[in-house]
Design a protein around this motif. Sequence first.
Motif, PDB file in Angstrom:
ATOM      1  N   LYS A  45       0.835  -1.191   0.000  1.00  0.00           N
ATOM      2  CA  LYS A  45       0.000   0.000   0.000  1.00  0.00           C
ATOM      3  C   LYS A  45       0.874   1.248   0.000  1.00  0.00           C
ATOM      4  CE  LYS A  45      -4.137  -1.865   2.238  1.00  0.00           C
ATOM      5  NZ  LYS A  45      -5.094  -1.723   3.363  1.00  0.00           N
ATOM      6  N   GLU A  62     -10.358   0.221  -4.075  1.00  0.00           N
ATOM      7  CA  GLU A  62      -9.030  -0.050  -3.532  1.00  0.00           C
ATOM      8  C   GLU A  62      -8.343  -1.173  -4.304  1.00  0.00           C
ATOM      9  OE1 GLU A  62      -6.889  -1.168   0.739  1.00  0.00           O
ATOM     10  OE2 GLU A  62      -9.068  -1.245   0.516  1.00  0.00           O
ATOM     11  N   LEU A  66      -4.708  -1.051  -6.287  1.00  0.00           N
ATOM     12  CA  LEU A  66      -3.622  -1.973  -5.964  1.00  0.00           C
ATOM     13  C   LEU A  66      -3.264  -2.852  -7.160  1.00  0.00           C
ATOM     14  CD1 LEU A  66      -4.585  -3.050  -2.339  1.00  0.00           C
ATOM     15  CD2 LEU A  66      -2.867  -1.394  -3.056  1.00  0.00           C
TER      16      LEU A  66
END
Length: 426
Positions: A45, A62, A66
């Motif tokens: 992250k 998210e 990623l």
Amino acid sequence: MPMFDTLAYGGEKTPVVFDIGTAYTKCGFSSECSPRKIVPSTVKKAKTGELVNIYDISDREELYRLLIDFVHLLYFRHVLVPKERRVVIVESVFTPTMFRETLAGVLFKHYEVPSVVFVPAHLMALFTLGIPSGLVMDCGYKQTIVLPVYEGIPVLKACQALPFASKAVHNYLDAQLREHGIVRDSQGEEKPLSSVKDIVDENILEDIKVRCCFVTKLDRAQQIHAVSAGIKDAELPAPPPDVQYPLDGANTLTIPGKIREHTFEILFERDSEEQSVSTLLLDAIIQCPIDIRKTLAENIILIGGTCMSVGFQHRILTELYSLLNSPRYKNRLALKSFKFHHPPSKRNCVAWLGGAIFGIQEILSTRSISRDQYTKNHCMLPDWCSLYDYEESDNHSAILLKKEASKEVLPSVSKSPRSPVVAKKV
């Protein structure tokens, strides 16, 4: 280098093959016999610096961010090629729809790849061996999936799965080591492993499992299960010798022989529904038509990293013959023999190699989803578990059939007498 292969041959660029597993990801090219790199399926992250598994992310936005970083790592650090290549994704049949749709969005929107095709890992295992039918067991990190494939068609109704695989083995090994493991420091002082914090992580557990543990024989396993079930007069067999495992420069872990032998038994223990890794194969065969059962039993393929454990295939084979004589299967199966295939690569790379073979076929262009098609379909991917895709396809076929039926064969212009007009029938 692969980035210059088009200069040498003047043909289409070699497709990139990704096998994104739950624990590890294999990446390479369809013209090669092994993946270029095997990396953990984790990404860091940007804000916190925490390493997370890409399959553990539940938020779509998210996950999209990623996956951009993860695919960038694969492209520009490991395969080292531009983005303008077809992509072959080898996936499990139980891959979440959100994950595959998000991955397709990253490849098409962010990296602008020309086309993507998602292929099932069980079917690609047969490509590696060059056989049309087989019973494929994929024992990976989180679950074990058995899927029969007959003449290139997966028999989805006979698919069997259990949430027991390498992760369950790691959890059991970690619990046993913290209870019975002994750590010796450089001065010779011994203390229990539970008193040492954060010294055994997931990577060390996997290394201990691979180097020190093994799958025991069936007769010894039956004695172990009899003792755990509390059967009177049951005794444990003599354990194998202990081993010394170096943790770091100062500490050495003593692994008892009992733990080395008992670790993999969690995969073969029966649950409340009398299921284990071995029963999945027989249950899958029972769900198939009777005329293909013999073919499936003689073409068993084991893939996945857990199947590479010492003694795993021998234990599966002896369990199958033992289960045939049990009351549950004795009157339901008339099989006499089981045969296993030995793939030409490591079992954890069999599915990737099948995807590499599929990637060099001429049919790849017709089976892939192009960027234009992806945009026209409003960023939707066809999925085998979605009835909407099949209903839409059936409606489209019905419309075409009606159009063809309404057409008439026009007479050809010639000097010969006019032939009667015949309506085309469907």
